[in-house]
Structure formats: structure tokens, C-alpha cells
Design an enzyme around this catalytic site. Structure first.
Site, mmCIF file in Angstrom:
data_model
loop_
_atom_site.group_PDB
_atom_site.id
_atom_site.type_symbol
_atom_site.label_atom_id
_atom_site.label_comp_id
_atom_site.label_asym_id
_atom_site.label_seq_id
_atom_site.Cartn_x
_atom_site.Cartn_y
_atom_site.Cartn_z
ATOM 1 C CE1 TYR A 195 -39.006 -59.947 -5.305
ATOM 2 C CE2 TYR A 195 -39.378 -61.635 -6.973
ATOM 3 C CZ TYR A 195 -39.823 -60.552 -6.247
ATOM 4 O OH TYR A 195 -41.099 -60.069 -6.451
ATOM 5 C CG ASP A 230 -37.905 -57.665 -2.119
ATOM 6 O OD1 ASP A 230 -38.159 -57.885 -0.923
ATOM 7 O OD2 ASP A 230 -38.774 -57.304 -2.936
#
Length: 326
Positions: A168, A207
Site C-alpha cells: 500500500y 495499491d
């Protein structure tokens, strides 16, 4: 991708920390069994019926999903997607948990679970849930000088035939106030993924907090060098991982969804603000990047475009041949 003071993030079309309704609302739509053509679906709640084609034989299915908060996503249908996808490995980002959740059904499906939890309450967070036991687990970014910034943002699992990195990635922040933090992250991450690739192939997913090119976001010209995720510093770092400069001793990597869909303007993130989902104003921020030498083993890589509503992101899934027994 949260900047310092979530949820007040000025990301225009890329705000990941929006407040969400607490109840699960279901539409009457049904997921079709293929990747839709442009434009992408515009449903704003999870469909009632979710089904996907059977996996390709002898492949490993890995899915990644920014769930925009564990608690919120569970109220809006998280488990229905997980059951339908039945991935061998599930990478979750932006979990926002403060301790490892207790979920007997999920634990039964995934006996090997690894959580990286931010030291900041209800912030960031990464998890990898696996049906296969890894050889080793790492939750650090070597040589990064700020452990608190790294915590909650990266997990690496080592398997016999490959490394899996779930990230992330740091956000460049409101008005690019934390772009220097992002540059520092990128510098150390570039070194890290290249070092791993010299040992065995790498699958990097999660992500990634960057829209690599102009077709990976709506309104590219307006956002260039103004909006986190689409600056020269961020896109150049991503490009340098895929195709290292000549003076860098490193292998190449492949953004496999883009390789398989060279012209599609499909996105993985649509802000809850401004009716972005209905207007098609999105960003492709979630992806799979593989060492070039195993990219040809990819048999499928799709954005699960209809899986929207439990999060402001859509999952992405890949099937890779020859890794199923690792």
C-alpha cells in the site's frame, strides 16, 4: 494512500479515504463472466450475484483489493467477493485495522495470514491471506530510515519459485506535501525489488498509488504534476522499475494488465465524491507487476470492474501458470 490527515484528502478524483454508508445495499445486477468493454460498469453497490469463470488449470490465482477499511467493507459485502473469487492468495490494502481481525470463515479459507498494521490508529494497513505456506515473511523495506512510515505498507512472502510483494504505497499527499516521503519510499523500493529479482522472480501487487501513463486516469492533463499519483517523480520511478536505465544492473518488469489490455481505459478506483463512478472518472492504481521472465506465464489478468461498492476500489486478479504448487 492516505495523506497525513485522513479523511480530508484533496485528491480530486483519487480520494481514497471517503466516509462510507454503514449498510450493505444490493443492486439487482448480475456480474457477467467477462471483462466489460468501455465504458466500465457504473453500479455503486455490490451486485447480488457474483460469479467468475473457472480458473485456468495449473495456475495460481492471486487477487488484490484496496478495501478502504476492514470494518466498512464487511458491512457492504466483502465476503461475497472473497467467496466468489476464491483466490489462492488475497492481498488486501488500506485495511485500517488496529489489530489482527478475528474471522473464522476467512481463517478457514486462508490458513496463512499476515498483517502489517500501522502504528497510527485506523490508518493504512496491508494484509496477505494465503492457502499456501510461505518460506519466509518480511514486513520491512530494507534501509528505509523511517520504520513508522513503512509499517502497515508492505509485506513480502517468499515461496519456492517466487517472491510476492504486497504494498500500500505511500501517498504524495494533499498539494503534494508528502511527495518527498514518496520519493524516499520509491528510491528504497526500487533497490529492494531489484535485489529480490536477482534471487528469484517477483510478483508485486497491491495499491501502487501511481497512474503510470495518461490512459491510466481520467483528465490526465489537468492532473499532471498537481495530483498525487500522477507526477513526473512518481511515474518515472514506476517506469524505471519496468525498464531500468542502462547504467542500472537490474532485470525488467511487466505491468501485466496493461500488456494484455494495451488500449483500454479501465480504472480500479473511483472516488465516492462528485459522482465519479457514474461519470467514469477513475484511476488505475491497483495492479500486478511481474518479473519479465515469468510474465509470459500469465494466463489472465482482469480488473473485476463490477465489484464496486464494498470499497471505492475494484479488485484485480491474475492467474499465473507454473506456480500453483509453490
Amino acid at each position: 494512500m492516505p495523506p497525513r490527515k485522513a479523511p480530508k484528502r484533496a485528491r480530486t478524483e483519487t480520494d481514497d479515504e471517503e466516509s462510507q454508508p454503514s449498510s450493505l445495499k444490493k443492486s439487482k445486477s448480475t456480474i457477467i463472466s467477462h471483462q466489460p468493454e468501455n465504458p466500465q460498469p457504473t453500479n455503486k453497490v455490490l451486485p447480488v450475484h457474483i460469479s467468475f469463470p473457472p480458473r485456468t488449470p495449473d495456475t495460481l490465482r492471486i487477487a488484490t483489493w484496496n478495501i478502504c477499511g476492514w470494518a466498512a467493507s464487511h458491512k457492504k459485502g466483502f465476503k461475497y467477493y472473497v467467496e466468489a473469487e476464491d483466490a489462492d492468495i488475497l492481498v488486501l490494502t488500506e485495511t485500517k485495522v488496529n489489530e489482527q481481525p478475528v474471522d473464522p470463515a476467512l481463517d478457514a479459507r486462508y490458513p496463512y495470514t499476515y498483517w502489517s498494521i500501522s502504528s497510527k490508529k485506523s490508518y493504512s494497513g496491508t494484509a496477505i491471506l494465503s492457502k499456501h505456506k510461505p518460506l519466509s515473511v518480511t514486513k520491512t523495506l530494507p534501509n528505509h530510515p523511517n520504520p513508522d512510515l513503512v509499517k502497515g505498507r508492505i509485506i513480502t512472502l517468499e515461496f519456492e519459485g517466487y517472491y510476492l510483494i504486497g504494498t500500500y504505497v505511500v501517498n504524495a499527499g494533499v498539494e503534494l506535501k508528502t511527495l518527498e516521503d514518496k520519493k524516499e519510499w520509491n528510491q528504497h523500493f526500487e533497490n529492494y525489488i531489484r535485489d529480490l529479482d536477482k534471487v528469484k522472480p517477483v510478483i508485486w501487487t497491491g495499491d501502487l498509488n501511481v497512474a503510470p501513463t495518461a490512459i491510466d486516469l481520467a483528465n490526465a492533463k489537468r492532473n499532471w504534476n498537481k495530483t498525487p499519483g500522477y507526477t513526473e517523480a512518481e511515474t518515472s520511478s514506476f517506469k524505471n522499475i519496468l525498464d531500468p536505465p542502462e547504467d542500472v544492473d537490474a532485470g525488467k518488469f511487466v505491468d501485466v494488465w496493461r500488456q494484455l489490455h494495451p488500449k483500454d481505459q479501465h480504472y480500479t478506483y473511483f472516488s465516492y465524491r462528485f459522482n465519479c463512478r457514474l461519470k467514469g472518472l477513475g484511476w488505475r492504481l491497483d495492479m500486478f507487476v511481474l518479473s519479465e521472465r515469468i510474465a509470459e506465464r500469465v494466463k489472465m489478468c482482469e480488473i473485476r470492474s463490477e465489484i464496486y461498492g464494498a470499497s471505492d476500489h475494484c479488485p484485480v486478479v491474475v492467474e499465473v501458470e507454473g506456480l500453483a504448487q509453490s
